[in-house]
Enzyme design. Structure first.
Site, PDB file in Angstrom:
ATOM      1  N   HIS A 327      18.615   8.403 -33.664  1.00 20.48           N
ATOM      2  CA  HIS A 327      17.593   7.527 -33.075  1.00 20.48           C
ATOM      3  C   HIS A 327      16.577   6.541 -33.861  1.00 20.48           C
ATOM      4  O   HIS A 327      16.165   5.689 -33.585  1.00 20.48           O
ATOM      5  CB  HIS A 327      16.713   8.450 -32.068  1.00 20.48           C
ATOM      6  CG  HIS A 327      15.922   7.693 -31.183  1.00 20.48           C
ATOM      7  ND1 HIS A 327      15.554   6.570 -31.085  1.00 20.48           N
ATOM      8  CD2 HIS A 327      15.417   8.346 -29.883  1.00 20.48           C
ATOM      9  CE1 HIS A 327      14.771   6.216 -29.937  1.00 20.48           C
ATOM     10  NE2 HIS A 327      14.943   7.563 -29.332  1.00 20.48           N
ATOM     11  N   LYS A 410      10.109  -1.201  -3.620  1.00 16.59           N
ATOM     12  CA  LYS A 410       9.812  -2.419  -3.570  1.00 16.59           C
ATOM     13  C   LYS A 410       9.461  -2.949  -2.223  1.00 16.59           C
ATOM     14  O   LYS A 410       8.556  -3.688  -2.263  1.00 16.59           O
ATOM     15  CB  LYS A 410      11.002  -3.415  -4.195  1.00 16.59           C
ATOM     16  CG  LYS A 410      11.618  -3.016  -5.523  1.00 16.59           C
ATOM     17  CD  LYS A 410      10.692  -3.723  -6.455  1.00 16.59           C
ATOM     18  CE  LYS A 410      11.189  -5.173  -7.028  1.00 16.59           C
ATOM     19  NZ  LYS A 410      10.790  -5.410  -8.507  1.00 16.59           N
ATOM     20  N   LYS A 412       7.973  -1.374  -0.100  1.00 19.71           N
ATOM     21  CA  LYS A 412       6.517  -0.965   0.174  1.00 19.71           C
ATOM     22  C   LYS A 412       5.503  -1.408  -1.053  1.00 19.71           C
ATOM     23  O   LYS A 412       4.484  -1.043  -1.054  1.00 19.71           O
ATOM     24  CB  LYS A 412       6.474   0.439   0.157  1.00 19.71           C
ATOM     25  CG  LYS A 412       7.420   1.255   0.889  1.00 19.71           C
ATOM     26  CD  LYS A 412       6.918   1.349   2.355  1.00 19.71           C
ATOM     27  CE  LYS A 412       7.699   2.083   3.346  1.00 19.71           C
ATOM     28  NZ  LYS A 412       7.218   1.737   4.806  1.00 19.71           N
ATOM     29  N   LEU A 414       5.582  -0.860  -4.261  1.00 18.38           N
ATOM     30  CA  LEU A 414       5.154  -0.098  -5.263  1.00 18.38           C
ATOM     31  C   LEU A 414       6.290  -0.266  -6.266  1.00 18.38           C
ATOM     32  O   LEU A 414       7.365  -0.291  -6.021  1.00 18.38           O
ATOM     33  CB  LEU A 414       5.395   1.426  -4.568  1.00 18.38           C
ATOM     34  CG  LEU A 414       4.303   1.722  -3.284  1.00 18.38           C
ATOM     35  CD1 LEU A 414       4.807   3.055  -2.673  1.00 18.38           C
ATOM     36  CD2 LEU A 414       2.782   1.697  -3.652  1.00 18.38           C
ATOM     37  N   HIS A 415       5.558  -0.379  -7.574  1.00 15.73           N
ATOM     38  CA  HIS A 415       6.498  -0.465  -8.847  1.00 15.73           C
ATOM     39  C   HIS A 415       7.469   0.827  -8.891  1.00 15.73           C
ATOM     40  O   HIS A 415       6.756   2.067  -8.870  1.00 15.73           O
ATOM     41  CB  HIS A 415       5.688  -0.473 -10.153  1.00 15.73           C
ATOM     42  CG  HIS A 415       6.320  -0.899 -11.214  1.00 15.73           C
ATOM     43  ND1 HIS A 415       7.308  -0.412 -11.542  1.00 15.73           N
ATOM     44  CD2 HIS A 415       6.314  -2.120 -11.871  1.00 15.73           C
ATOM     45  CE1 HIS A 415       7.867  -0.977 -12.781  1.00 15.73           C
ATOM     46  NE2 HIS A 415       7.328  -2.093 -12.739  1.00 15.73           N
ATOM     47  N   PRO A 416       8.519   0.687  -8.762  1.00 12.16           N
ATOM     48  CA  PRO A 416       9.539   1.843  -8.826  1.00 12.16           C
ATOM     49  C   PRO A 416       9.413   2.783 -10.236  1.00 12.16           C
ATOM     50  O   PRO A 416       9.451   3.918  -9.776  1.00 12.16           O
ATOM     51  CB  PRO A 416      11.074   1.219  -8.924  1.00 12.16           C
ATOM     52  CG  PRO A 416      10.870  -0.311  -8.961  1.00 12.16           C
ATOM     53  CD  PRO A 416       9.405  -0.625  -8.642  1.00 12.16           C
ATOM     54  N   ASP A 417       9.229   2.152 -11.060  1.00 11.96           N
ATOM     55  CA  ASP A 417       8.890   3.152 -12.301  1.00 11.96           C
ATOM     56  C   ASP A 417       7.495   4.004 -12.037  1.00 11.96           C
ATOM     57  O   ASP A 417       7.726   5.072 -12.445  1.00 11.96           O
ATOM     58  CB  ASP A 417       8.746   2.225 -13.628  1.00 11.96           C
ATOM     59  CG  ASP A 417       8.498   3.236 -14.948  1.00 11.96           C
ATOM     60  OD1 ASP A 417       9.458   4.205 -15.086  1.00 11.96           O
ATOM     61  OD2 ASP A 417       7.490   2.904 -15.332  1.00 11.96           O
ATOM     62  N   TYR A 439       4.302  11.713 -22.022  1.00 12.28           N
ATOM     63  CA  TYR A 439       4.622  10.463 -22.766  1.00 12.28           C
ATOM     64  C   TYR A 439       5.470   9.425 -21.989  1.00 12.28           C
ATOM     65  O   TYR A 439       6.523  10.140 -21.598  1.00 12.28           O
ATOM     66  CB  TYR A 439       5.188  10.722 -24.109  1.00 12.28           C
ATOM     67  CG  TYR A 439       5.906   9.709 -24.726  1.00 12.28           C
ATOM     68  CD1 TYR A 439       5.317   9.097 -25.962  1.00 12.28           C
ATOM     69  CD2 TYR A 439       7.421   9.402 -24.504  1.00 12.28           C
ATOM     70  CE1 TYR A 439       6.097   8.178 -26.406  1.00 12.28           C
ATOM     71  CE2 TYR A 439       8.047   8.596 -25.229  1.00 12.28           C
ATOM     72  CZ  TYR A 439       7.643   7.544 -26.283  1.00 12.28           C
ATOM     73  OH  TYR A 439       8.068   6.748 -26.896  1.00 12.28           O
ATOM     74  N   THR A 441       7.646   6.013 -22.545  1.00 17.57           N
ATOM     75  CA  THR A 441       8.041   4.660 -23.505  1.00 17.57           C
ATOM     76  C   THR A 441       7.629   3.427 -23.042  1.00 17.57           C
ATOM     77  O   THR A 441       7.911   3.219 -21.721  1.00 17.57           O
ATOM     78  CB  THR A 441       9.419   4.651 -23.704  1.00 17.57           C
ATOM     79  OG1 THR A 441       9.925   6.011 -24.032  1.00 17.57           O
ATOM     80  CG2 THR A 441       9.659   3.892 -24.985  1.00 17.57           C
TER      81      THR A 441
END
Length: 575
Positions: A327, A410, A412, A414-417, A439, A441
């Site tokens: 990483h 979408k 509805k 609403l932001h999927p994330d 947390y 990202t």
């Protein structure tokens, strides 16, 4: 005419690097205000008042001095955080990085032309590797499209770290060796490392100026596999990369002292484009259940992967694939990008090679045989034992949620994330009866060499909504109102983080300035609420959206009593 010209000049992958803005330093007052908001869910009134006083004292005292120093640093560096982040988050970390830091993920080809099937490992492997090598050539020619948000280009620097990159252990700090060059910059290594049953081979993927074909790769892989299956296993030198960093650095020094040839071989592995792992296992996998294969790529056989390599491409005997990556040099979005590219190519070609079957006279792979003694063999056994002991402490599940996906959220509006992040908060609240510091990202690639920022999803609004969901006396409309408030707060914070206005990396910068100046650790960072709210990497929920493609990946939780929660979102499902 102008638009015609614009179209004809093709964009190059790294062409905007010099024009990207520098990473900004947020205002001290703003960052501290956001920090106070973030600790609220984890404090009673008395604790909060105490922390408020500590923050006030910091802001009017030492904080102001540290901020000045940070602004001075930012004047001299286009990214004031880059070197610090690399060291603090990765290179100074002394625990074993293969399990604790690396990310890994299964390939999604099982969902189209390559379902698990014994006897397909080498043929599929040669095609898969060939697509990966084509991507390497596109990168060398700077033909990988620049990522953009709207018309704004994002930083592409991390893509330079995908191939021919390796971490090298040090006694107190590791370093990153990067041998990649674009065509205009000059020579780039063109060999790959193949690992099988504790043995290590290398071969060149360029022959007479052009890339080897899948039938030619197949010949090389067949040669290696036959050799390894008809002769005794190798010592498994690769296992040493899974040790604690200082321990591995010492063993590496010792290896080199045994025979200078050992160094030459280590450098061959370091500079190789990637490691191709031939695994004997056949992990179970279906489009609905990726648990076993994901566990295998994250915690599987350490004798056939080089933990420090930026890219280990793993192939199993049932023709299933995955990867394991260090990483330190780059974030997962680079891997998501190449994995998606390969998946598209497998789809386009129906998983087959449709070109010539002709195989040229290519030099056979060279085996790297290290000089080892009793001490090294003993270190290998010890490394193996500690690796499997640590791996057994991890529980991993990857199931598909198929009731709905992005399309419905979408619809509805609403932001999927955000939807998943709030569902996660509610899940934790129901399970543990308290809020979970989290947390998520956020990316900062609008800026020169930008990587990530911490977005703290456990907001006061989210907690208030969770409480309303658990309280049977709350009306539906009130729950909905609270949910929409939590959504709005989350979306606003995510925007700010991406715009360089997050506070976690800023606070890290201030604490590192204090350290560099030899000052005592400011009280802000020793306050119990700092770590209880997740500060210093103590988030009990470590989460990330892996994207909207079929690609997925995982990394272990940040803390022993924590959860790692990594997901991708598709039109009809969440994984």
């Amino acid at each position: 005419m102008e638009s015609q010209l614009a179209k004809s000049t093709e964009e190059r992958t790294f062409q905007y690097q010099d024009s990207l803005p520098s990473l900004p330093v947020p205002s001290l007052e703003e960052s501290l205000k956001k920090y106070l908001e973030s600790v609220k869910p984890f404090a009673n009134e008395e604790e909060y008042k105490r922390t408020e006083a500590i923050v006030q004292k910091f802001q009017n005292g030492i904080g102001e001095k540290l901020q000045k120093k940070l602004l001075e640093r930012a004047k001299e560096k286009r990214n004031w955080l880059e070197e610090w982040w690399l060291n603090a988050a990765y290179l100074d970390v002394r625990m074993p990085s293969q399990l604790n830091v690396n990310f890994a993920g299964p390939a999604p080809h099982v969902e189209n032309y390559w379902p698990p099937k014994e006897g397909t490992q080498l043929e599929r492997g040669s095609i898969c590797l060939w697509h990966v090598l084509n991507y390497w050539q596109l990168l060398r020619k700077e033909k990988i499209p620049v990522h953009k948000v709207g018309s704004t280009p994002l930083d592409m620097y991390q893509f330079r770290m995908l191939f021919a990159t390796c971490k090298v252990p040090g006694l107190t700090r590791d370093s990153i060796m990067n041998y990649f060059r674009t065509e205009s910059e000059g020579h780039c290594p063109s060999h790959v490392t193949v690992m099988c049953r504790g043995r290590i081979f290398v071969f060149d993927v360029m022959h007479e100026g052009c890339l080897v074909t899948p039938p030619e790769i197949l010949r090389q892989l067949t040669f290696i596999q036959k050799k390894c299956h008809s002769e005794p296993d190798g010592p498994g030198i690769a296992v040493l990369t899974s040790e604690a960093r200082t321990q591995w650095a010492k063993t590496r020094e010792y290896l080199i002292s045994l025979n200078p040839e050992n160094l030459t071989m280590l450098e061959k592995i370091q500079s190789s484009l990637l490691v191709f792992s031939l695994e004997d296992g056949s992990p179970h996998v279906t489009p609905e259940d990726y648990s076993q294969v994901t566990a295998e790529v994250l915690t599987g056989n350490p004798t056939v992967r080089w933990g420090d390599k930026s890219y280990n491409l793993i192939s199993f005997s049932n023709g299933v694939f995955g990867c394991n990556c260090d990483h330190a040099p780059f974030d997962a979005m680079v891997m998501v990008n190449i994995s998606h590219y390969v998946d598209q190519k497998v789809l386009e070609s129906e998983g087959r090679w449709k070109g010539s079957e002709k195989v040229r006279e290519i030099p056979l792979p060279e085996e790297l045989v290290f000089t080892v003694d009793k001490k090294v063999l003993n270190d290998i056994n010890q490394a193996k034992a500690q690796y499997f002991m640590q791996a057994s402490d991890l529980q991993l599940l990857v199931y598909a949620f198929t009731s709905f996906g992005k399309e419905l959220t979408k619809k509805k509006q609403l932001h999927p994330d955000t939807f998943i992040q709030l569902a996660l908060q509610l899940g934790y609240y129901r399970l543990h009866g308290r809020p979970g510091c989290c947390y998520e990202t956020a990316m900062t690639r609008y800026f020169y060499h930008g990587r990530t920022e911490t977005m703290r999803s456990c907001t006061a609004e989210a907690v208030s909504w969770c409480q309303s969901m658990q309280d049977p006396s709350t009306s539906l409309s009130e729950r909905q109102h609270k949910m929409l408030e939590a959504f709005a707060k989350h979306n606003k914070m995510m925007k700010e983080c991406s715009a360089g206005k997050g506070f976690d990396r800023h606070l890290l910068g201030l604490s590192l300035i204090a350290k560099e100046e030899g000052l005592p650790v400011p009280e802000l960072f020793t306050d119990p609420l700092f770590s209880r709210s997740g500060g210093g990497g103590n988030f009990v929920l470590s989460t990330s959206l892996v994207g909207y493609f079929r690609i997925q990946g995982v990394v272990v939780p940040m803390v022993y009593n924590g959860y790692g929660f990594f997901y991708h979102i598709r039109d009809d499902r969440l994984l």
